[in-house]
Design an enzyme around this catalytic site. Structure first.
Site, short mmCIF file in Angstrom:
data_model
loop_
_atom_site.label_atom_id
_atom_site.label_comp_id
_atom_site.label_asym_id
_atom_site.label_seq_id
_atom_site.Cartn_x
_atom_site.Cartn_y
_atom_site.Cartn_z
CB SER A 206 -0.91 0.00 1.23
OG SER A 206 -0.13 0.20 2.41
N GLY B 176 -9.54 -6.03 3.28
CA GLY B 176 -9.40 -7.01 2.22
C GLY B 176 -9.23 -6.45 0.83
CB ALA B 177 -9.26 -3.02 -0.58
N GLY B 178 -6.71 -4.85 -0.54
CA GLY B 178 -5.40 -5.21 -1.08
C GLY B 178 -5.30 -6.68 -1.43
CG ASP B 179 -5.99 -9.37 1.57
OD1 ASP B 179 -4.74 -9.21 1.62
OD2 ASP B 179 -6.72 -9.24 2.56
CG ASN C 180 -6.35 -0.71 -9.78
OD1 ASN C 180 -5.72 -1.01 -8.76
ND2 ASN C 180 -5.87 0.13 -10.68
#
Length: 337
Positions: free
Chosen positions: A190, A240-243, A267
């Site tokens: 991030s 969990g967005a990055g996962d 994305n």
């Protein structure tokens, strides 16, 4: 820079990291109890896109989401399931990641090299620890048995306060993983986490992808960098967005897309995830449309054979539009998306 997972005609992945119990607080009031852990979010993406993988995860006997998962963990008889408390203080209309205080309340067993398969070789691996469960020797074995390994930097640089478990970050050079970085294929961080790694140095050996939420992401490699556009969404929960981004990135790479196109798919799934509380559910019609758009984009990419796989090829903007249109025509199960 490592191999490309799409070089295997039948790609099979190895995903390593623990499930956890997440408790979300907003203004000190419990907002939700949810299934957490990077493997939960990544498997939601990869399963929806029919990308087969082995999952190595550990939980205690107190794990309460057994019926919610399709990839069972290794039960630990001596430790409880990892638990995180996420505290948000924000405007009532939106929860923002930068306002989050994260605390590890319980920690399950680490994942050791002996927990990984001995007789299998994988086209790609993902080291996605959340609570310090991936050991340097475990990552080293992954690098030995996988053609290319993608790593979430949080698996490497997180430390935890001895008193209350508050998550803090340390510089990658100060960890036991520093000597392995040159063997990693892709390192995801991030914007906040990227401050704890020398991107200009690391990009000489591996591709670094820095996610920026509503600003999309930036792909860095030894010869350049490229910005990849975001998809607009109403953010409800950033957990969990990055996962999910990593799951989408891998899905694109497995389908043979150039790295910027694969990052765009990342994305896309990140934007779907933040529109729901907890583990996202994806509409099957939307997933079929995404698979079709990736297949068509792969045909376009093949026409540019010989160009760097890090180059943003012609037709990228149309791919952005196509995925955006697919989302408008269909929708996730959640009414928030």
């Amino acid at each position: 820079m490592g191999a490309n997972p799409n070089q295997n005609p039948n790609p099979h992945g190895l995903i390593v990291g623990n499930y956890c119990h997440d408790v979300l607080f907003k203004d000190d009031v419990v907002l939700a109890h949810t299934l957490g852990g990077a493997v939960a979010f990544i498997s939601a993406v990869l399963d929806a896109l029919t990308i087969h993988s082995d999952y190595i995860s550990k939980t205690g006997t107190d794990f309460i989401y057994t019926t919610n998962i399709t990839h069972p963990p290794i039960p630990s008889p001596s430790h409880k399931t990892t638990v995180f408390h996420a505290y948000f203080i924000s405007d009532p209309s939106e929860i923002r990641r930068e306002d989050r205080i994260l605390k590890r309340v319980e920690s399950c067993d680490p994942i050791t090299p002996s927990d990984l398969p001995d007789e299998t070789h994988f086209s790609f691996g993902m080291a996605v620890g959340i609570a310090g469960e991936i050991l340097p020797e475990t990552l080293e074995k992954m690098l030995d048995i996988c053609d290319v390994v993608l790593v979430d930097i949080q698996a490497l640089v997180r430390e935890f306060d001895e008193i209350d478990g508050t998550v803090k970050l340390v510089n990658l050079k100060e960890t036991g993983f520093a000597h392995l970085v040159h063997r990693i294929g892709f390192l995801k961080a991030s914007a906040e986490e990227s401050l704890y790694v020398d991107v200009d140095e690391v990009r000489k050996d591996c591709c670094v992808v820095v996610t920026g939420g509503k600003d999309g992401c930036t792909v860095y490699w030894k010869d350049g960098e490229v910005q990849v556009d975001p998809f607009s969404t109403v953010q409800v929960d950033p957990t969990g967005a990055g996962d999910s981004f990593l799951g989408g990135l891998v899905a694109g790479l497995v389908q043979g897309l150039a790295v910027p196109d694969a990052a765009l798919v990342g994305n896309f799934f990140g934007s779907l995830t933040v529109g729901q509380i907890g583990l996202p559910e994806f509409d099957s019609r939307l997933m079929q449309k995404v698979k079709e758009e990736m297949r068509l984009r792969k045909i376009q990419c093949d026409e540019h054979d010989g160009k760097s796989r890090f180059t943003k090829l012609s037709g990228h903007d149309q791919f952005v539009a196509s995925l955006g249109a697919a989302r408008l025509l269909t929708r996730t199960v959640s009414p928030n998306v």
